[in-house]
Scaffold this motif. Structure first.
Motif, mmCIF file in Angstrom:
data_model
loop_
_atom_site.group_PDB
_atom_site.id
_atom_site.type_symbol
_atom_site.label_atom_id
_atom_site.label_comp_id
_atom_site.label_asym_id
_atom_site.label_seq_id
_atom_site.Cartn_x
_atom_site.Cartn_y
_atom_site.Cartn_z
ATOM 1 N N LEU A 155 -154.140 14.033 10.610
ATOM 2 C CA LEU A 155 -155.482 14.576 10.790
ATOM 3 C C LEU A 155 -156.140 14.907 9.453
ATOM 4 O O LEU A 155 -157.305 14.559 9.205
ATOM 5 N N THR B 121 -165.335 15.898 12.525
ATOM 6 C CA THR B 121 -164.031 16.270 11.981
ATOM 7 C C THR B 121 -163.874 17.779 11.935
ATOM 8 O O THR B 121 -162.811 18.319 12.286
ATOM 9 N N SER C 270 -163.143 18.999 15.317
ATOM 10 C CA SER C 270 -161.754 18.714 15.679
ATOM 11 C C SER C 270 -160.803 19.727 15.050
ATOM 12 O O SER C 270 -159.858 20.198 15.693
ATOM 13 N N ALA D 282 -156.447 14.942 18.012
ATOM 14 C CA ALA D 282 -157.689 14.967 17.236
ATOM 15 C C ALA D 282 -157.759 13.783 16.277
ATOM 16 O O ALA D 282 -158.818 13.160 16.108
ATOM 17 N N LEU E 120 -160.615 10.829 16.256
ATOM 18 C CA LEU E 120 -161.418 10.510 15.078
ATOM 19 C C LEU E 120 -161.260 9.045 14.692
ATOM 20 O O LEU E 120 -162.219 8.403 14.235
#
Length: 445
Positions: A66, A256, A259, A281, A285
């Motif tokens: 992430l 982002t 998230s 997440a 994305l």
């Protein structure tokens, strides 16, 4: 030789071979798990791998995945700029900000690995952006979380106080919390001034910044294994943040940030798994913006994942064999209660450097009951000393917290950060038990 002694000898061999040869310790540990589990214990493969930390694996992969995406699309850079503006450009304050945030999150009920998983990637980005020693930043995050561990409403505090009550021992949750808090704050101060804090303070407002050019070394301590200005605290001739350089919040960065906020809320409020939430997440994305996530999977440090998961698997095997109970029973036979208390603190520190702190405390506190029955050892002092000894070593690169620091350090500095964290972690294994024992158990007695 007994099975327990065999497992200890093999663990020592893993570290010896890994030190002398360039072999990933995790790979060695997995092979050792196979050899001891199948060859000595006669176990089948599922039993050998029962201790594999699937949750830790997903946390390491999910969080680094992430934040790799967040770095690639500029979101982390935007956060860095916003945070520096929030502290008025005082870069020297940033490590303490990370320490405090981590402490508060854990004190309010977040599990320590969850807080570190959320804060460490942002903190490491600050370190790179503003020329802060990554080891300094990582340790401030880890010990900040450790400082909040034994809050009366924190997870580890609730568990520990519950075990103490169940064992029929005298408890004082406030003393436990404050003793651990003070211990980690003092460690934080030592870390800060020992790893470059003086240079950050000397640089003043808008002073420190990592830059591809226009920097010069302050003469501060360099990171072992590195050379050049970026190895030390660097001071830029230009301000740390220019409004003309400020990144805008575009669509990708907004999504982002949302998230990342969802990860924090999900982990801290709804108790969702950090690894699976961050992985979800990251996948979302990637679906929304494939271009910005193109190289993110390659930025996951799989060597670190193998190292940590392999070692934890072997330690889990040792626990299943009964090695920790074996050592605890041996210590309970020691005639001198104070010496036995010190040995229990050392067992907690050594094992917890590789395994679950909660599990170790749950196993070792009941073992202390016979010692406390003698009346020569303070129950509150021993519980506090054992709790500190077992939790402060979470900076070891083989624990979840230390592994998160290594995984989020700049790629070219990860070997250095790993080696320095191992020295620091095992230094604490040697020092923390005797210091906490002397100040809390001997003094209280």
């Amino acid at each position: 030789m007994s099975e327990q002694l065999t497992s200890i000898a093999v663990l020592l061999a893993i570290f010896l071979i890994g030190t002398l040869r360039s072999i990933n310790l995790g790979a060695l540990a997995l092979v050792a798990s196979f050899a001891v589990g199948s060859g000595v214990m006669g176990w089948e493969t599922p039993e050998v791998l029962a201790g594999f930390p699937a949750e830790l694996f997903v946390i390491l992969v999910g969080v680094t995945y992430l934040f790799a995406i967040a770095r690639n699309n500029g979101t982390v850079e935007w956060l860095v700029q916003a945070a520096v503006r929030a502290v008025g450009g005082r870069v020297a304050a940033i490590p303490w900000v990370m320490f405090t945030i981590s402490c508060v999150l854990v004190s309010l009920g977040a599990v320590s690995p969850a807080a570190v998983a959320i804060i460490a990637p942002v903190g490491m980005t600050f370190a790179v952006r503003y020329g802060i020693n990554p080891l300094l930043m990582g340790l401030m995050v880890v010990h900040g979380s450790a400082a909040g561990n034994f809050s009366p409403i924190g997870v580890l505090g609730v568990v520990t106080n519950g075990v103490v009550d169940t064992s029929g021992l005298a408890a004082d949750p406030i003393v436990l919390f404050l003793a651990n808090l003070v211990f980690n704050v003092l460690l934080g101060a030592g870390i800060y001034f020992g790893l470059g804090g003086r240079q950050l303070l000397g640089a003043g407002r808008n002073g420190a910044r990592a830059s591809s050019g226009g920097t010069h070394s302050t003469g501060g301590p360099r990171l072992p294994g590195t050379t050049g200005p970026t190895a030390a605290t660097a001071v830029a001739t230009q301000p740390a943040l220019d409004h003309d350089d400020a990144l805008p919040l575009d669509r990708h960065r907004i999504v982002t940030l949302a998230s990342m906020a969802a990860l924090v809320v999900g982990a801290l409020i709804f108790d969702l798994d950090v690894g699976l939430t961050s992985l979800s997440a990251a996948v979302l994305l990637t679906l929304l913006a494939p271009a910005t996530a193109k190289e993110a999977v390659g930025q996951i440090n799989w060597g670190v994942v193998l190292l940590v998961c392999g070692i934890v698997t072997y330690v889990g095997l040792m626990q299943e064999i009964g090695t920790v109970d074996y050592l605890g029973d041996a210590i309970s036979q020691v005639d001198a209660p104070l010496l036995a208390a010190l040995l229990i603190c050392y067992i907690g520190a050594i094992v917890s450097a590789f395994a679950s702190t909660t599990g170790i405390l749950g196993a070792l506190i009941p073992l202390a009951v016979p010692l406390l029955a003698t009346g020569q050892v303070s129950a509150i002092g021993l519980v506090a000393a054992l709790s500190i000894s077992s939790s402060v070593v979470d900076s070891s690169p083989f624990s979840t917290n230390g592994a998160m620091v290594v995984a989020n350090a700049p790629k070219e500095q990860q070997p250095m950060v790993y080696k320095q964290l191992m020295k620091w972690g095992f230094g604490l294994v040697l020092v923390a038990p005797i210091v906490s024992w002397a100040s809390l158990t001997v003094a209280a007695g």
